[in-house]
Design a protein around this motif. Structure first.
Motif, mmCIF file in Angstrom:
data_model
loop_
_atom_site.group_PDB
_atom_site.id
_atom_site.type_symbol
_atom_site.label_atom_id
_atom_site.label_comp_id
_atom_site.label_asym_id
_atom_site.label_seq_id
_atom_site.Cartn_x
_atom_site.Cartn_y
_atom_site.Cartn_z
ATOM 1 N N PRO A 139 0.833 -1.220 0.000
ATOM 2 C CA PRO A 139 0.000 0.000 0.000
ATOM 3 C C PRO A 139 0.860 1.261 0.000
ATOM 4 C CG PRO A 139 0.065 -0.954 2.185
ATOM 5 C CD PRO A 139 0.844 -1.877 1.315
ATOM 6 N N TRP A 140 1.605 1.480 -1.098
ATOM 7 C CA TRP A 140 2.592 2.559 -1.141
ATOM 8 C C TRP A 140 2.042 3.908 -0.703
ATOM 9 C CZ3 TRP A 140 7.484 1.575 -1.369
ATOM 10 C CH2 TRP A 140 7.937 0.428 -2.036
ATOM 11 N N LEU A 141 0.900 4.276 -1.290
ATOM 12 C CA LEU A 141 0.463 5.650 -1.078
ATOM 13 C C LEU A 141 -0.699 5.756 -0.098
ATOM 14 C CD1 LEU A 141 0.761 6.774 -4.789
ATOM 15 C CD2 LEU A 141 2.422 7.058 -2.971
ATOM 16 N N SER A 142 -1.253 4.610 0.337
ATOM 17 C CA SER A 142 -2.427 4.701 1.204
ATOM 18 C C SER A 142 -2.100 4.390 2.661
ATOM 19 C CB SER A 142 -3.534 3.785 0.707
ATOM 20 O OG SER A 142 -3.057 2.461 0.623
ATOM 21 N N ASN A 143 -0.935 3.806 2.925
ATOM 22 C CA ASN A 143 -0.539 3.540 4.302
ATOM 23 C C ASN A 143 0.440 4.631 4.742
ATOM 24 O OD1 ASN A 143 1.683 2.526 6.130
ATOM 25 N ND2 ASN A 143 0.226 0.867 6.392
ATOM 26 N N PRO A 144 0.227 5.238 5.926
ATOM 27 C CA PRO A 144 1.076 6.372 6.329
ATOM 28 C C PRO A 144 2.575 6.072 6.274
ATOM 29 C CG PRO A 144 -0.748 6.101 7.855
ATOM 30 C CD PRO A 144 -0.821 4.963 6.886
ATOM 31 N N ASN A 145 2.973 4.900 6.792
ATOM 32 C CA ASN A 145 4.399 4.603 6.817
ATOM 33 C C ASN A 145 4.963 4.362 5.422
ATOM 34 O OD1 ASN A 145 4.480 4.860 9.575
ATOM 35 N ND2 ASN A 145 3.983 2.690 9.909
ATOM 36 N N TRP A 146 4.194 3.598 4.614
ATOM 37 C CA TRP A 146 4.664 3.341 3.251
ATOM 38 C C TRP A 146 4.685 4.619 2.436
ATOM 39 C CZ3 TRP A 146 7.464 -0.517 1.890
ATOM 40 C CH2 TRP A 146 7.322 -1.750 2.527
ATOM 41 N N ALA A 147 3.740 5.534 2.700
ATOM 42 C CA ALA A 147 3.731 6.805 1.969
ATOM 43 C C ALA A 147 5.034 7.563 2.240
ATOM 44 C CB ALA A 147 2.530 7.643 2.384
ATOM 45 N N MET A 148 5.451 7.560 3.494
ATOM 46 C CA MET A 148 6.721 8.212 3.857
ATOM 47 C C MET A 148 7.876 7.526 3.128
ATOM 48 S SD MET A 148 7.441 10.746 5.778
ATOM 49 C CE MET A 148 9.043 11.465 5.574
ATOM 50 N N VAL A 149 7.846 6.188 3.117
ATOM 51 C CA VAL A 149 8.909 5.443 2.426
ATOM 52 C C VAL A 149 8.944 5.832 0.952
ATOM 53 C CG1 VAL A 149 9.645 3.149 1.667
ATOM 54 C CG2 VAL A 149 8.863 3.490 4.010
ATOM 55 N N SER A 150 7.746 5.931 0.331
ATOM 56 C CA SER A 150 7.772 6.211 -1.110
ATOM 57 C C SER A 150 8.261 7.633 -1.382
ATOM 58 C CB SER A 150 6.407 5.945 -1.748
ATOM 59 O OG SER A 150 5.402 6.619 -1.065
ATOM 60 N N VAL A 151 7.904 8.594 -0.531
ATOM 61 C CA VAL A 151 8.414 9.957 -0.733
ATOM 62 C C VAL A 151 9.940 9.965 -0.626
ATOM 63 C CG1 VAL A 151 8.468 12.276 0.241
ATOM 64 C CG2 VAL A 151 6.305 11.110 0.001
ATOM 65 N N ILE A 152 10.460 9.255 0.369
ATOM 66 C CA ILE A 152 11.921 9.214 0.533
ATOM 67 C C ILE A 152 12.574 8.499 -0.652
ATOM 68 C CG2 ILE A 152 13.781 8.245 1.946
ATOM 69 C CD1 ILE A 152 12.080 8.886 4.395
ATOM 70 N N LEU A 153 11.945 7.405 -1.108
ATOM 71 C CA LEU A 153 12.508 6.668 -2.247
ATOM 72 C C LEU A 153 12.628 7.567 -3.482
ATOM 73 C CD1 LEU A 153 10.983 3.081 -2.359
ATOM 74 C CD2 LEU A 153 13.368 3.755 -2.090
ATOM 75 N N VAL A 154 11.580 8.351 -3.731
ATOM 76 C CA VAL A 154 11.611 9.224 -4.901
ATOM 77 C C VAL A 154 12.738 10.255 -4.750
ATOM 78 C CG1 VAL A 154 10.335 10.932 -6.224
ATOM 79 C CG2 VAL A 154 9.181 8.916 -5.403
ATOM 80 N N ASP A 155 12.881 10.788 -3.558
ATOM 81 C CA ASP A 155 13.948 11.763 -3.344
ATOM 82 C C ASP A 155 15.322 11.117 -3.520
ATOM 83 O OD1 ASP A 155 14.188 14.623 -2.599
ATOM 84 O OD2 ASP A 155 15.536 13.803 -1.086
ATOM 85 N N VAL A 156 15.433 9.870 -3.076
ATOM 86 C CA VAL A 156 16.695 9.143 -3.249
ATOM 87 C C VAL A 156 16.974 8.956 -4.740
ATOM 88 C CG1 VAL A 156 17.774 6.878 -2.978
ATOM 89 C CG2 VAL A 156 16.721 7.994 -1.021
ATOM 90 N N TRP A 157 15.954 8.579 -5.490
ATOM 91 C CA TRP A 157 16.145 8.410 -6.941
ATOM 92 C C TRP A 157 16.562 9.744 -7.565
ATOM 93 C CZ3 TRP A 157 13.719 10.721 -11.173
ATOM 94 C CH2 TRP A 157 14.002 10.135 -12.416
#
Lengths: 282, 331
Positions: A139-157
């Motif tokens: 649940p990348w964008l719908s779970n609070p923790n995973w949403a944070m992970v995905s934002v950080i991942l994009v910034d890392v990319w």
């Protein structure tokens, strides 16, 4: 010679005046707003530090501070480690190294909001790349923790390539003789890295750290486009909170106070590294 | 470096290629999504190669590129980016040259007096004193200060301090100046005009141009300009014919980098360009709410936004490290 003609003021003054009008004046204006209660169409009321006091009691502010700090600390650390590893990886005889290096620089100027939307197509829970190709249902964008992970991942990319190319440039400036001389003393790869590579890289690492941290604190575009700060306020960064205070509630006084808190945070970071900045730019 | 075909070497080479592929993947995936027919958007499995797994269609691109709002945003973005980056250089380059070649040594105490008087005038004005009166009074006080105390204290600032002052604005969170800009622009009836966004973009990129170009002029041997002056060139002549010509490549690269920065600017575009002056990033920002998350639509718009700055990054490749570190690392 002519290097002291008064013409020098003709060259410099237009920019100084420009900056005074378009940067210093707005800054002062914003500081002024932060001490007032602003209602459109009414006279502003001076309330002293009340906006700042309100900010310290506001749970949304603490949440935004937590989100921003997590984003900065986790994101920038990953970028530094990965960037350093990639630089070491590419600093060797590689077929087509220049082409590969060029490809790695592609995300650097990419429109951040475009990057956010591009990654929606990666993270989407039904047809996103990770679901469609890797089969992982996250649940990348719908779970609070995973949403944070995905934002950080994009910034890392987006920003690991920046660390990578700066450190690669620094690595390539180290003369091979240093290593040859050192190999007479020791042959351990780790010792070569520890006593030659790392000390030479250190100033560049600190510079990259300053530039990345000061940028990451202001982050707006990527969470704005990827998660809109959600779910809830799980990825609402400080800049976004400030922006929403202006836009949704037209609370210019409080918003300015929040913006100033962010300014102070960035200023602390920049001034604590001031020696390095001065050395790098003068 | 010698190529040695050891196992470690092969593994590391493969690893490097894997890294590059991972970094390319988001671009590839967005292209793949943008070419899929609507029925395949969610059903395509695996890597979804066009032709192999689905018949590619340019339909989405055609729809998007012929929509009026997209065309207007493209036009707005281009006009704003080109005008702003051009004028950033026109303003910034002479200042950079002055900071590289001349000595400026303003007295610290005079600057303090100036800042003090400015704050005084501003405070007075914000508590209801007529702003013209406040400004005049502050100016008189400043002159008094400068005449009396100005010669007492010896401490002076140098060119480095002025450069750092310009650079420090680059670290400023832009959100701080959003509301003042909104209020100023509405005062001058400039809300939702391209001019407002041009002014904002010039302001934000000026420090960048100054710091980069100053370094370029410092790297240029001063003897060339002095030789030109000995040969009878005027000061402007040696600046224009020698210094500018020789730094043209750096200037071109700086222009391209600033173009990309202007193209990417979102925060002010959202606030100052709501309808007529909407830029591409601002248009994208509205996409999610108006159309929901339609996959192909998001992919096409993201790619339209990404392509121009990515091409600029390729063109300015040699200067990319220098640009992103504001000239601190030559790369």
């Amino acid at each position: 010679m002519r290097w002291n003609s008064p013409l020098k003021y003709v060259f410099l003054l237009p920019t100084v005046i420009w900056v005074l009008c378009f940067t210093m004046f707005p800054l002062l204006y914003s500081l002024r707003l932060s001490f007032f209660r602003v209602n459109i169409g009414q006279k502003d009321i001076f309330i002293g530090l009340e906006n700042f006091a309100r900010a310290f009691k506001d749970p949304n502010v603490w949440n935004a501070a937590k989100v921003t700090l997590t984003f900065v600390l986790v994101g920038v650390s990953i970028q530094l480690v990965l960037g350093l590893l990639f630089a070491l990886l590419f600093n060797r005889a590689l077929p087509g190294r220049n082409v590969l290096r060029t490809i790695m620089t592609l995300p650097l100027f990419a429109t951040p909001i475009g990057v956010g939307y591009m990654f929606i197509t990666i993270f989407h829970e039904e047809g996103g790349f990770i679901r469609a190709s890797l089969g992982a249902k996250i649940p990348w964008l719908s779970n609070p923790n995973w949403a944070m992970v995905s934002v950080i991942l994009v910034d890392v990319w987006n920003w690991t390539p920046f660390v990578f190319i700066v450190l690669l440039a620094a690595l390539q400036s180290i003369p091979e003789e240093y290593y040859e001389a050192a190999r007479l003393e020791s042959s351990s790869q780790w010792e070569l890295f520890r006593y030659i590579t790392f000390p030479i890289l250190q100033p560049s690492i600190i510079l990259v750290l300053i530039l990345r941290m000061s940028e990451a604190f202001k982050v707006f575009d990527i969470p704005f486009s990827l998660t809109s700060g959600g779910p809830g306020i799980a990825t609402e960064t400080f800049s976004m909170l400030t922006f929403n205070t202006y836009r949704r509630f037209f609370d210019f006084g409080y918003g300015s106070a929040l913006a100033y808190l962010l300014l102070i945070a960035v200023a602390i970071i920049v001034t604590s590294f001031f020696g390095r900045i001065r050395q790098a730019y003068t | 470096m010698k190529m040695r075909l050891t196992a470690t070497h092969i593994i590391l080479t493969v690893l490097a290629f894997v890294v590059v592929l991972i970094w390319l993947l988001p671009f590839y995936w967005a292209v793949s999504v943008s070419l899929r027919p609507p029925s395949m958007t969610f059903t395509c499995k695996g890597l979804c190669f066009p032709y192999l797994q689905f018949p590619p269609t340019l339909e989405h691109w055609k729809t998007e590129l012929s929509s009026r709002e997209m065309l207007r945003a493209l036009l707005n973005s281009s006009i704003i980016a080109f005008t702003a980056s051009f004028f950033t250089l026109v303003l910034g380059t002479p200042a950079a040259y002055a900071l590289a070649r001349f000595r400026f040594s303003p007295r610290l105490v005079v600057i303090f007096a100036f800042v003090f008087c400015a704050i005084l005038a501003f405070t007075a004005a914000s508590f209801g004193v007529d702003w013209r009166l406040a400004l005049l009074a502050a100016f008189v006080i400043f002159l008094g200060f400068a005449m009396t105390l100005g010669n007492r204290f010896e401490k002076r600032l140098g060119n480095e301090d002025i450069t750092l002052w310009f650079l420090s604005q680059r670290f400023l969170p832009p959100i701080v100046t959003v509301v003042p800009f909104l209020l100023i622009m509405s005062q001058f009836k400039l809300i939702d005009t391209r001019l407002a966004l041009i002014l904002v973009n010039i302001t934000f990129n000026l420090p960048f141009a100054i710091v980069i170009m100053r370094q370029a002029f410092i790297d240029l041997p001063i003897e060339l300009e002095e030789a030109a002056m000995v040969d009878g060139a005027s000061f402007f002549g040696s600046f224009y014919r020698v210094a500018l010509r020789l730094t043209a490549p750096v200037m071109a690269a700086t222009l391209m980098i600033i173009l990309a920065f202007c193209w990417n600017e979102l925060l002010f575009a959202l606030n100052l360009g709501t309808l007529k002056a909407k830029t591409i990033p601002a248009l994208l920002a509205g996409s999610a709410s108006t159309r929901g998350i339609q996959f192909w639509f998001v992919a096409v718009r993201a790619l339209i936004a990404l392509i121009p700055p990515t091409i600029l990054a390729l063109l300015a490749q040699r200067y990319i490290v220098r640009g992103l570190t504001f000239g601190a690392v030559k790369g």
